[in-house]
Design a protein around this motif. Structure first.
Motif, PDB file in Angstrom:
ATOM      1  N   VAL A   1      45.375  -8.455  88.664  1.00 25.03           N
ATOM      2  CA  VAL A   1      44.192  -9.064  88.052  1.00 25.03           C
ATOM      3  C   VAL A   1      43.687  -8.108  86.975  1.00 25.03           C
ATOM      4  CG1 VAL A   1      41.905 -10.054  88.409  1.00 25.03           C
ATOM      5  CG2 VAL A   1      43.593 -10.146  90.263  1.00 25.03           C
ATOM      6  N   GLU A   2      43.444  -8.632  85.786  1.00 24.97           N
ATOM      7  CA  GLU A   2      43.001  -7.810  84.660  1.00 24.97           C
ATOM      8  C   GLU A   2      41.792  -8.465  83.999  1.00 24.97           C
ATOM      9  OE1 GLU A   2      44.656  -6.487  80.208  1.00 24.97           O
ATOM     10  OE2 GLU A   2      45.985  -7.478  81.653  1.00 24.97           O
ATOM     11  N   TRP A   3      40.813  -7.658  83.600  1.00 25.61           N
ATOM     12  CA  TRP A   3      39.627  -8.164  82.918  1.00 25.61           C
ATOM     13  C   TRP A   3      39.874  -8.214  81.424  1.00 25.61           C
ATOM     14  CZ3 TRP A   3      35.412 -10.782  83.809  1.00 25.61           C
ATOM     15  CH2 TRP A   3      34.359 -10.764  82.901  1.00 25.61           C
ATOM     16  N   LEU A   4      39.599  -9.382  80.823  1.00 26.46           N
ATOM     17  CA  LEU A   4      39.732  -9.546  79.377  1.00 26.46           C
ATOM     18  C   LEU A   4      38.344  -9.697  78.768  1.00 26.46           C
ATOM     19  CD1 LEU A   4      42.699 -12.095  79.128  1.00 26.46           C
ATOM     20  CD2 LEU A   4      42.805  -9.590  79.107  1.00 26.46           C
ATOM     21  N   GLU A   5      37.957  -8.769  77.905  1.00 26.88           N
ATOM     22  CA  GLU A   5      36.644  -8.820  77.264  1.00 26.88           C
ATOM     23  C   GLU A   5      36.582  -9.950  76.244  1.00 26.88           C
ATOM     24  OE1 GLU A   5      33.924  -7.028  77.667  1.00 26.88           O
ATOM     25  OE2 GLU A   5      34.587  -5.369  78.954  1.00 26.88           O
ATOM     26  N   LEU A   6      35.417 -10.590  76.164  1.00 29.47           N
ATOM     27  CA  LEU A   6      35.138 -11.566  75.127  1.00 29.47           C
ATOM     28  C   LEU A   6      34.119 -10.981  74.154  1.00 29.47           C
ATOM     29  CD1 LEU A   6      34.887 -14.882  77.192  1.00 29.47           C
ATOM     30  CD2 LEU A   6      36.560 -14.387  75.393  1.00 29.47           C
ATOM     31  N   PRO A   7      34.131 -11.418  72.900  1.00 28.15           N
ATOM     32  CA  PRO A   7      33.168 -10.890  71.932  1.00 28.15           C
ATOM     33  C   PRO A   7      31.741 -11.321  72.273  1.00 28.15           C
ATOM     34  CG  PRO A   7      34.359 -12.750  70.996  1.00 28.15           C
ATOM     35  CD  PRO A   7      35.026 -12.431  72.305  1.00 28.15           C
ATOM     36  N   VAL A   8      30.788 -10.511  71.862  1.00 29.71           N
ATOM     37  CA  VAL A   8      29.366 -10.830  72.017  1.00 29.71           C
ATOM     38  C   VAL A   8      28.823 -11.124  70.615  1.00 29.71           C
ATOM     39  CG1 VAL A   8      27.103  -9.973  72.733  1.00 29.71           C
ATOM     40  CG2 VAL A   8      29.155  -9.369  74.049  1.00 29.71           C
ATOM     41  N   PRO A   9      28.543 -12.387  70.307  1.00 33.28           N
ATOM     42  CA  PRO A   9      28.122 -12.738  68.943  1.00 33.28           C
ATOM     43  C   PRO A   9      26.889 -11.985  68.473  1.00 33.28           C
ATOM     44  CG  PRO A   9      28.682 -14.711  70.183  1.00 33.28           C
ATOM     45  CD  PRO A   9      28.674 -13.579  71.155  1.00 33.28           C
ATOM     46  N   ARG A  10      25.937 -11.771  69.365  1.00 31.01           N
ATOM     47  CA  ARG A  10      24.742 -10.993  69.011  1.00 31.01           C
ATOM     48  C   ARG A  10      24.282 -10.232  70.259  1.00 31.01           C
ATOM     49  NH1 ARG A  10      22.165 -11.504  64.599  1.00 31.01           N
ATOM     50  NH2 ARG A  10      22.809 -13.659  64.264  1.00 31.01           N
ATOM     51  N   ARG A  11      24.178  -8.910  70.114  1.00 26.97           N
ATOM     52  CA  ARG A  11      23.790  -8.080  71.255  1.00 26.97           C
ATOM     53  C   ARG A  11      22.366  -8.394  71.710  1.00 26.97           C
ATOM     54  NH1 ARG A  11      22.754  -3.360  69.904  1.00 26.97           N
ATOM     55  NH2 ARG A  11      22.600  -3.824  67.663  1.00 26.97           N
ATOM     56  N   LEU A  12      22.065  -8.056  72.952  1.00 33.01           N
ATOM     57  CA  LEU A  12      20.720  -8.199  73.502  1.00 33.01           C
ATOM     58  C   LEU A  12      20.133  -6.815  73.725  1.00 33.01           C
ATOM     59  CD1 LEU A  12      22.033 -11.016  74.134  1.00 33.01           C
ATOM     60  CD2 LEU A  12      20.582 -11.087  76.147  1.00 33.01           C
ATOM     61  N   VAL A  13      18.931  -6.600  73.207  1.00 33.01           N
ATOM     62  CA  VAL A  13      18.288  -5.290  73.303  1.00 33.01           C
ATOM     63  C   VAL A  13      16.861  -5.488  73.794  1.00 33.01           C
ATOM     64  CG1 VAL A  13      17.503  -3.262  72.036  1.00 33.01           C
ATOM     65  CG2 VAL A  13      19.695  -4.319  71.450  1.00 33.01           C
ATOM     66  N   THR A  14      16.431  -4.667  74.735  1.00 34.82           N
ATOM     67  CA  THR A  14      15.048  -4.660  75.198  1.00 34.82           C
ATOM     68  C   THR A  14      14.399  -3.347  74.774  1.00 34.82           C
ATOM     69  OG1 THR A  14      15.535  -6.087  77.100  1.00 34.82           O
ATOM     70  CG2 THR A  14      13.533  -4.763  77.208  1.00 34.82           C
ATOM     71  N   LEU A  15      13.265  -3.446  74.075  1.00 38.23           N
ATOM     72  CA  LEU A  15      12.534  -2.275  73.594  1.00 38.23           C
ATOM     73  C   LEU A  15      11.202  -2.181  74.322  1.00 38.23           C
ATOM     74  CD1 LEU A  15      13.134  -2.695  69.745  1.00 38.23           C
ATOM     75  CD2 LEU A  15      14.480  -1.347  71.371  1.00 38.23           C
ATOM     76  N   ARG A  16      10.808  -0.957  74.631  1.00 39.02           N
ATOM     77  CA  ARG A  16       9.547  -0.754  75.342  1.00 39.02           C
ATOM     78  C   ARG A  16       8.795   0.407  74.716  1.00 39.02           C
ATOM     79  NH1 ARG A  16       7.502  -2.226  80.304  1.00 39.02           N
ATOM     80  NH2 ARG A  16       5.879  -0.851  81.130  1.00 39.02           N
ATOM     81  N   GLY A  17       7.485   0.227  74.513  1.00 41.43           N
ATOM     82  CA  GLY A  17       6.656   1.285  73.955  1.00 41.43           C
ATOM     83  C   GLY A  17       5.460   0.695  73.245  1.00 41.43           C
ATOM     84  N   PRO A  18       4.601   1.536  72.656  1.00 39.64           N
ATOM     85  CA  PRO A  18       3.478   1.027  71.873  1.00 39.64           C
ATOM     86  C   PRO A  18       3.976   0.213  70.686  1.00 39.64           C
ATOM     87  CG  PRO A  18       3.208   3.357  72.386  1.00 39.64           C
ATOM     88  CD  PRO A  18       4.599   3.000  72.768  1.00 39.64           C
ATOM     89  N   LEU A  19       3.249  -0.841  70.340  1.00 38.91           N
ATOM     90  CA  LEU A  19       3.709  -1.760  69.309  1.00 38.91           C
ATOM     91  C   LEU A  19       3.946  -1.055  67.982  1.00 38.91           C
ATOM     92  CD1 LEU A  19       4.392  -4.673  68.586  1.00 38.91           C
ATOM     93  CD2 LEU A  19       1.983  -5.007  67.997  1.00 38.91           C
ATOM     94  N   GLU A  20       3.012  -0.242  67.531  1.00 39.25           N
ATOM     95  CA  GLU A  20       3.174   0.423  66.238  1.00 39.25           C
ATOM     96  C   GLU A  20       4.382   1.346  66.232  1.00 39.25           C
ATOM     97  OE1 GLU A  20       1.714  -0.307  63.535  1.00 39.25           O
ATOM     98  OE2 GLU A  20       0.305  -1.725  64.444  1.00 39.25           O
ATOM     99  N   GLU A  21       4.630   1.980  67.364  1.00 38.89           N
ATOM    100  CA  GLU A  21       5.800   2.854  67.449  1.00 38.89           C
ATOM    101  C   GLU A  21       7.092   2.049  67.347  1.00 38.89           C
ATOM    102  OE1 GLU A  21       7.868   5.017  71.146  1.00 38.89           O
ATOM    103  OE2 GLU A  21       5.929   5.906  70.597  1.00 38.89           O
ATOM    104  N   ILE A  22       7.148   0.907  68.017  1.00 36.71           N
ATOM    105  CA  ILE A  22       8.341   0.062  67.941  1.00 36.71           C
ATOM    106  C   ILE A  22       8.563  -0.430  66.511  1.00 36.71           C
ATOM    107  CG2 ILE A  22       9.301  -2.167  68.676  1.00 36.71           C
ATOM    108  CD1 ILE A  22       7.981  -1.693  71.398  1.00 36.71           C
ATOM    109  N   LEU A  23       7.480  -0.758  65.829  1.00 34.53           N
ATOM    110  CA  LEU A  23       7.583  -1.261  64.459  1.00 34.53           C
ATOM    111  C   LEU A  23       8.057  -0.190  63.478  1.00 34.53           C
ATOM    112  CD1 LEU A  23       4.345  -3.428  64.324  1.00 34.53           C
ATOM    113  CD2 LEU A  23       6.695  -4.271  64.212  1.00 34.53           C
ATOM    114  N   ALA A  24       7.768   1.084  63.760  1.00 33.09           N
ATOM    115  CA  ALA A  24       8.032   2.132  62.772  1.00 33.09           C
ATOM    116  C   ALA A  24       9.171   3.074  63.138  1.00 33.09           C
ATOM    117  CB  ALA A  24       6.756   2.950  62.558  1.00 33.09           C
ATOM    118  N   ASP A  25       9.492   3.199  64.411  1.00 34.63           N
ATOM    119  CA  ASP A  25      10.440   4.220  64.854  1.00 34.63           C
ATOM    120  C   ASP A  25      11.847   3.948  64.318  1.00 34.63           C
ATOM    121  OD1 ASP A  25      11.995   6.085  66.215  1.00 34.63           O
ATOM    122  OD2 ASP A  25      10.766   5.957  68.023  1.00 34.63           O
TER     123      ASP A  25
END
Length: 384
Positions: free
Chosen positions: A258-282
């Motif tokens: 049995v072998e795992w075959l990867e499929l492409p990910v059309p758009r990655r999923l990212v979760t960001l956490r922190g103060p809003l202004e920091e997320i906007l500028a960092d």
């Protein structure tokens, strides 16, 4: 014989209000390419083909195009229904499908395999559609079917009884919640009631390989019992789970590899956490500018128009959650103490704001406004 195990396509599902058909088509085209590249003989689709019982016409078109492409790539295709599907709608044209494409949705046919042969002889494929106990118990009189665990156990008994007479290699396809896996919160629709509908692993004894569907992340319950997961991410809770399918090989003696075959990910999923202004500028968040983004901003107070502001930097920001970090670990008793200690209405309001804002009281601007309002009220009451 080479077999590709896939499941949970959920054709027609949306992602936070965004359509997924184009992305899913891209991924399924890659799956077809895998079938060609690895000379796959048989493709197994283990339920939840559609996301709803009444899919839109475009969903049928995508399914038709993909099944035809898999067939043109030289593979037999066997499809079963899941708990999201309407078995009647999915199976009503089964007899009209081109040779080599089989859709199994009839519970009464559980013990009757689709037999596919290779140079080493026959392989018996037993398709088990999703079995809702309340719906199917009338089909098997004299058998107690109060839970899905009991129902799946009876279905596998029928499989083993038939296999005992036929002999040879075999595969089972099923759609259920098996012991040993965790559901993704908010993703897999519950098909259990307490622990009774968790199907124990020994239930799947017998076949050389068991292809399961329902869980959206890949999982290996044993060498021969596995979930392939969904080919596309449908929730931020799935963001760290790989997408792909299992390539299963049977030789003359049974399961060979049995072998795992990867499929492409059309758009990655990212979760960001922190103060809003920091997320906007960092600048460290530049990697997320072309990804689907979920933001948990930790400001003590809700910020104005956060989605619009975030989408200026992250065009694919899909969801925003206000999740303040609680810095005040005070108990209700401490809050009560603060209330009693307040010397005037302004301090009383400040104590309340600190309580509901995770420890952060009024800002200087808010304190000024509060005192002005308190003063106005005091003067008004004094003039009465």
């Amino acid at each position: 014989m080479r077999i590709l195990h896939t499941s949970d396509w959920h054709i027609g599902r949306s992602f936070h209000g965004h359509g997924t058909l184009d992305a899913l088509r891209e991924v399924l085209d890659a799956l077809v390419a895998q079938v060609r590249a690895h000379d796959v003989d048989l493709v197994l689709l283990a339920g939840d083909v559609f996301d709803s019982a009444a899919p839109a016409p475009a969903c049928y078109a995508l399914l038709t195009d993909t099944l035809v492409a898999l067939s043109d790539a030289g593979a037999r295709v066997i499809v079963t229904s899941g708990n999201h599907d309407s078995a009647a709608r999915l199976g009503f044209q089964a007899a009209l499908l081109r040779e080599g494409i089989t859709v199994l949705t009839d519970p009464l046919a559980v013990g009757t395999p689709v037999t596919v042969a290779d140079v080493d002889g026959p392989v018996h494929v037993y398709g088990i559609p999703y079995l809702e106990p309340a719906v199917v118990r009338h089909a098997w009189e004299g058998v107690e079917l109060r839970s899905q665990a009991q129902t799946m156990a009876h279905a596998m008994d029928l499989v083993r009884a038939d296999l005992g007479e036929r002999g040879g290699r075999s595969i089972a396809i099923a759609h259920c919640f098996a012991a040993g896996v965790d559901a993704t919160p908010g993703v897999e629709r519950e098909i259990r009631q307490g622990g009774l509908d968790v199907v124990p692993l020994p239930v799947f004894g017998g076949p050389d390989y068991v292809a399961l569907g329902h869980i959206h992340g890949r999982a290996q319950l044993s060498e021969r019992v596995r979930y392939a997961g969904a080919p596309l991410h449908y929730s931020f809770g799935e963001g760290d789970k790989p997408r792909g399918s299992w390539l299963v090989e049977l030789d003359a003696g049974g399961l060979a590899s049995v072998e795992w075959l990867e499929l492409p990910v059309p758009r990655r999923l990212v979760t960001l956490r922190g103060p809003l202004e920091e997320i906007l500028a960092d600048p460290r968040h530049a990697h997320a500018e072309d990804a689907w983004v979920c933001v948990h901003y930790t400001d003590a107070t809700p910020q104005p128009d956060p989605m619009r502001r975030l989408q200026q930097r992250f065009p694919f920001c899909a969801t925003v959650v206000h999740a303040p970090e609680r810095t005040d670990t005070a108990s209700e008793g401490t809050y009560a103490t603060r209330v009693r200690a307040a010397r005037d209405d302004a301090e009383l309001i400040d104590a309340f704001l600190a309580h509901v804002r995770a420890g952060e009281g009024a800002t200087e601007a808010e304190r000024s406004l509060i005192r002005d309002l308190v003063d106005v009220r005091t003067l008004t009451e004094a003039a009465r």
